[in-house]
Design an enzyme around this catalytic site. Structure first.
Site, PDB file in Angstrom:
ATOM      1  N   GLU A  46       0.922   3.899   1.801  1.00 45.18           N
ATOM      2  CA  GLU A  46       1.387   4.331   3.120  1.00 45.18           C
ATOM      3  C   GLU A  46       2.538   3.461   3.625  1.00 45.18           C
ATOM      4  O   GLU A  46       3.521   3.978   4.164  1.00 45.18           O
ATOM      5  CB  GLU A  46       0.246   4.274   4.157  1.00 45.18           C
ATOM      6  CG  GLU A  46      -0.922   5.171   3.848  1.00 45.18           C
ATOM      7  CD  GLU A  46      -2.056   4.443   3.132  1.00 45.18           C
ATOM      8  OE1 GLU A  46      -3.224   4.738   3.433  1.00 45.18           O
ATOM      9  OE2 GLU A  46      -1.778   3.585   2.260  1.00 45.18           O
ATOM     10  N   HIS A  57       0.852  -1.187   0.000  1.00 42.79           N
ATOM     11  CA  HIS A  57       0.000   0.000   0.000  1.00 42.79           C
ATOM     12  C   HIS A  57       0.889   1.238   0.000  1.00 42.79           C
ATOM     13  O   HIS A  57       2.026   1.204   0.487  1.00 42.79           O
ATOM     14  CB  HIS A  57      -0.887   0.025   1.243  1.00 42.79           C
ATOM     15  CG  HIS A  57      -1.997  -0.972   1.220  1.00 42.79           C
ATOM     16  ND1 HIS A  57      -3.186  -0.740   1.868  1.00 42.79           N
ATOM     17  CD2 HIS A  57      -2.114  -2.185   0.636  1.00 42.79           C
ATOM     18  CE1 HIS A  57      -3.988  -1.772   1.694  1.00 42.79           C
ATOM     19  NE2 HIS A  57      -3.354  -2.667   0.952  1.00 42.79           N
ATOM     20  N   CYS A 108      -6.566   2.265   5.365  1.00 38.56           N
ATOM     21  CA  CYS A 108      -7.246   1.027   5.758  1.00 38.56           C
ATOM     22  C   CYS A 108      -6.768   0.632   7.163  1.00 38.56           C
ATOM     23  O   CYS A 108      -5.888   1.286   7.743  1.00 38.56           O
ATOM     24  CB  CYS A 108      -6.946  -0.085   4.748  1.00 38.56           C
ATOM     25  SG  CYS A 108      -5.237  -0.674   4.814  1.00 38.56           S
ATOM     26  N   CYS A 126      -2.941  -0.089   7.282  1.00 36.26           N
ATOM     27  CA  CYS A 126      -2.142   1.135   7.212  1.00 36.26           C
ATOM     28  C   CYS A 126      -2.305   1.969   8.481  1.00 36.26           C
ATOM     29  O   CYS A 126      -1.342   2.591   8.941  1.00 36.26           O
ATOM     30  CB  CYS A 126      -2.500   1.931   5.965  1.00 36.26           C
ATOM     31  SG  CYS A 126      -1.960   1.081   4.456  1.00 36.26           S
TER      32      CYS A 126
END
Length: 157
Positions: free
Chosen positions: A56, A54, A84, A87
């Site tokens: 992040e 992801h 999410c 993260c």
């Protein structure tokens, strides 16, 4: 030029557009310390074949290398989509102080949309604010999925 939240979110949008170009869900992130971008990341799950890729998480990993520590104290994270749960955990664990995001994620968002992870009583409290350039961030993701649905529809004929 004054560097404000919109300035840094525009940089995160540039990262998201890199993901879009390679066929990834267009989510981008920048991490800032002392008004300087120290790390950038964009979604690479399909490219890397890794659920952890992801925007992040990629940016946090890069920022940790720059700072030389897992603690990202004094850092701000800008991301185009509400983080999410995974993260959110990485953000809390890395001790990032402030998070700014663009669009809400009604399916997986960990701030206000689905879960409220940042409201839990951890030993580190993250300041979080959504809605920064929300329409631009939302439009980028919407157009990506609209294009993807059209492509899939043509391929399945």
């Amino acid at each position: 030029m004054q560097k404000n939240n919109e300035y840094f979110m525009k940089l995160a949008l540039k990262e998201a557009k890199k993901a879009y170009v390679i066929g990834e869900t267009p989510i981008g992130c920048v991490i800032v310390k002392d008004d300087k971008v120290i790390a950038r990341g964009y979604n690479r799950r399909e490219k890397d074949k890794l659920s952890l890729a992801h925007a992040e998480v990629i940016a946090i990993k890069k920022a940790s290398k720059v700072i030389g520590d897992w603690r990202l104290e004094g850092c701000k994270l800008y991301v185009t989509l509400e983080p999410c749960i995974m993260c959110a955990g990485a953000i809390i664990q890395s001790r990032i102080e402030e998070v700014y995001y663009g669009a809400k994620d009604y399916r997986f968002g960990a701030d206000v949309s689905y879960a409220h992870i940042f409201d839990l009583n951890f030993n580190h409290k993250v300041q979080i604010e959504g809605g920064i350039l929300e329409s631009e961030c939302s439009e980028l993701i919407s157009s990506f999925f609209k294009e993807l649905r059209s492509k899939n529809k043509l391929e399945n004929k």
